[in-house]
Enzyme design. Structure first.
Site, PDB file in Angstrom:
ATOM      1  N   CYS A   1       0.369  -0.799  -0.369  1.00 33.33           N
ATOM      2  CA  CYS A   1      -0.293   0.049   0.213  1.00 33.33           C
ATOM      3  C   CYS A   1       0.411   1.140   0.211  1.00 33.33           C
ATOM      4  CB  CYS A   1      -0.972  -0.212   0.964  1.00 33.33           C
ATOM      5  SG  CYS A   1      -1.920  -1.482   1.510  1.00 33.33           S
TER       6      CYS A   1
ATOM      7  N   HIS B   1       0.731   4.924  -1.406  1.00 32.14           N
ATOM      8  CA  HIS B   1       0.239   5.835  -1.048  1.00 32.14           C
ATOM      9  C   HIS B   1       1.260   6.390  -0.188  1.00 32.14           C
ATOM     10  CE1 HIS B   1      -3.724   5.484  -2.875  1.00 32.14           C
ATOM     11  NE2 HIS B   1      -3.444   3.630  -3.010  1.00 32.14           N
TER      12      HIS B   1
ATOM     13  N   ARG C   1     -12.799  -1.011  -1.182  1.00 35.53           N
ATOM     14  CA  ARG C   1     -11.581  -0.461  -1.731  1.00 35.53           C
ATOM     15  C   ARG C   1     -10.221  -0.201  -1.358  1.00 35.53           C
ATOM     16  NH1 ARG C   1      -9.226   0.730  -5.404  1.00 35.53           N
ATOM     17  NH2 ARG C   1      -8.585   2.577  -6.078  1.00 35.53           N
TER      18      ARG C   1
ATOM     19  N   CYS D   1      -7.865  -2.138  -4.404  1.00 37.26           N
ATOM     20  CA  CYS D   1      -6.552  -1.931  -4.563  1.00 37.26           C
ATOM     21  C   CYS D   1      -5.660  -3.149  -5.035  1.00 37.26           C
ATOM     22  CB  CYS D   1      -6.536  -0.961  -3.470  1.00 37.26           C
ATOM     23  SG  CYS D   1      -5.456   0.612  -3.674  1.00 37.26           S
TER      24      CYS D   1
END
Lengths: 155, 282, 104
Positions: free
Chosen positions: B197, B201, B239, B243
């Site tokens: 992740c 991000h 989500r 993802c």
């Protein structure tokens, strides 16, 4: 769509001719307002769309303001606001030039309605959003580019 | 794990030292501050408050924000929120409403979720709390992640907490363990693309992945559910699952301990930022 | 049966500012269903009419190029608070919907 009406609209681009038709009782005044021929929504490309609208060559005008985002993160809902500062504005048509069928919507104003319309449109690609304004039997135009970014997995 | 974070934050020497030198685990608050420092060092002109707008935070000239602002004035998904309000107002089988069942009548509470339930020994999300109300009232639990039920209900219910500051608490060793598990998921590389992740991000927030601008992890958890493309509702854990899938991982199911812990960690990162449910996204 | 429109009309000086949200899928006829791969048939509003106290002020024509759940904003000079604003649409399948609101 009334075939007679379409013929009247196709043939009669000048306000005068429509007035004659009204006077002759061919069409009722209330129907004059719907001046956007249905066929124009199927036209491909800007020239054919304008032709279907019965508009020859609209003059560029700085008195038309188009408010739309410079960048549209989502082409499915692009807010577009058109304000016409041209006196006697009676109609506004909105075109997304690179859409398969460019004509998105046409609006006719009467009574106290101002030369203003706000809506949301679909845009397939980055392209010019064009407004075509009818005022006093003449047509004017302005355009603004909207960049459409593709994809759609934003959070 | 720690090494990864340090690697991730390479170039930020002081941070690297801070993380590396700590002999015990950094506290959740330290993690949050470190991340904020990382983002602000990279994007000094962007206020952390603006991170709640996701990728639009990087739209400093407000060119794309205009679309968001205009749509938010009259959202095309108003009908969904109304449906959610009806669900919210309709008494359950035992005659009680969700408002009777949830703390504070269900208002200004969304920023407290998820929380760690000591007794149950696990993270409880807002969806879990709503389902607990349903089950206690003799109704079947909603399927987690389902847009038509849980999504629609919370799309309205969460707006009752709009403006509440995110307020996730991690207290006690068990809660910390759940938080750390979520953090591990967030920073662990996996899947065919070998992305975590954080790869996107944290490290690449503000840059593009293909055509997509990448949003920062801070501020991501405050605005759910979102409406994509005008009216398609998506909840936070759905989500996450998407993802993972986009990055060619196999996602744990929505509502699993893994995603609940991830939501716990992820929500903590947004502490202090105002919640605003049911927003427009591309 | 189509869901009701949301109509919000407020006076700004001597001009009524009208905002309308319609509930309609606005299918272009060009979109493929993600599951079946079949084209979704065109289903969109064709005409919209707005009246103030019974008098037509706006007539719009549209097709699938307008976004789903269409939004319309327009301005009417000379309208007053308390006037009735009426919106109607008709789509390409003959479905119709009319809603009214008072100008606030």
């Amino acid at each position: 769509m009334n075939a007679l009406r379409r013929n009247v609209l196709k043939g009669a681009t000048g306000a005068g001719a429509v007035a004659v038709a009204v006077a002759a009782g061919l069409i009722t005044p209330a129907r004059v307002l719907a001046a956007t021929p249905r066929a124009a929504f199927d036209a491909k490309g800007v020239p054919d769309t304008l032709k279907a609208l019965g508009i020859a060559s609209p003059a560029d005008s700085k008195d038309i303001t188009i408010k739309a985002p410079d960048i549209a993160e989502n082409g499915a809902v692009v807010p577009v606001e058109v304000t016409s500062g041209i006196a006697g504005t009676s109609a506004i048509a909105i075109l997304a030039e690179k859409n398969a069928s460019p004509l998105v919507a046409g609006f006719d104003f009467q009574g106290g309605a101002q030369g203003f319309i706000s809506t949301r449109i679909k845009m397939a690609n980055t392209s010019m959003v064009r407004a075509v304004v009818t005022a006093g039997g003449k047509t004017y135009t302005a355009a603004k580019e909207v960049k459409v970014t593709i994809g759609g997995c934003g959070g | 794990m720690k090494q990864q974070i340090v690697k991730l934050l390479a170039g930020m020497a002081s941070l690297g030292i801070a993380l590396g030198a700590a002999s015990v685990q950094a506290s959740p608050e330290q993690d949050r501050q470190d991340l904020i420092q990382y983002y602000t060092a990279k994007y000094p002109n962007i206020k952390i408050e603006d991170y709640v707008y996701g990728t639009l935070a990087f739209d400093t000239d407000s060119k794309a924000r205009a679309q968001y602002d205009t749509i938010m004035q009259t959202p095309p998904y108003q009908a969904v929120l109304e449906k959610g309000k009806k669900m919210w107002d309709t008494p359950l089988r035992n005659g009680k409403t969700y408002a009777d069942c949830l703390p504070n009548g269900g208002r200004n509470i969304a920023g407290n979720y998820p929380y760690f339930d000591e007794k149950a020994g696990r993270v409880v999300t807002l969806a879990d709390a709503i389902n607990a109300c349903r089950v206690a009232a003799g109704e079947a639990a909603y399927k987690l992640g389902d847009a038509a039920t849980m999504g629609t209900l919370t799309a309205y219910m969460r707006t009752l907490s709009d403006g509440m500051l995110m307020n996730i608490k991690v207290e006690g060793p068990k809660a910390l363990a759940a938080y750390e598990d979520g953090k591990k998921t967030f920073f662990s590389r996996a899947g065919q693309l070998n992305f975590s992740c954080a790869t996107c991000h944290v490290q690449n927030a503000g840059l593009r992945l293909g055509s997509e601008l990448i949003s920062p992890a801070v501020g991501q958890a405050v605005h759910w559910p979102v409406f994509h493309g005008g009216d398609s509702l998506m909840q936070l854990q759905t989500r996450y699952a998407n993802c993972f899938k986009d990055m060619r991982h196999v996602s744990a199911p929505v509502g699993s301990a893994k995603l609940n812990n991830l939501e716990y960690f992820h929500s903590y990162l947004s502490n202090g930022l105002p919640t605003k449910a049911s927003v427009f996204r591309k | 049966m189509a869901e009701p429109m949301k109509i919000r009309a407020t006076m700004q000086g001597d001009v009524a500012d009208v905002k309308v949200l319609m509930n309609h899928p606005m299918e272009t006829g060009l979109r493929k269903d993600a599951k079946t791969g079949q084209l979704v048939p065109a289903h969109h509003i064709n005409t919209v009419t707005a009246k103030v106290n019974g008098a037509v002020v706006l007539e719009g024509s549209m097709a699938g190029g307008v976004s789903k759940n269409p939004f319309l904003g327009f301005k009417v000079k000379g309208a007053k608070a308390g006037d009735t604003i009426e919106l109607s649409w008709e789509d390409n399948k003959g479905d119709k919907r009319t809603d009214t609101a008072k100008i606030g």
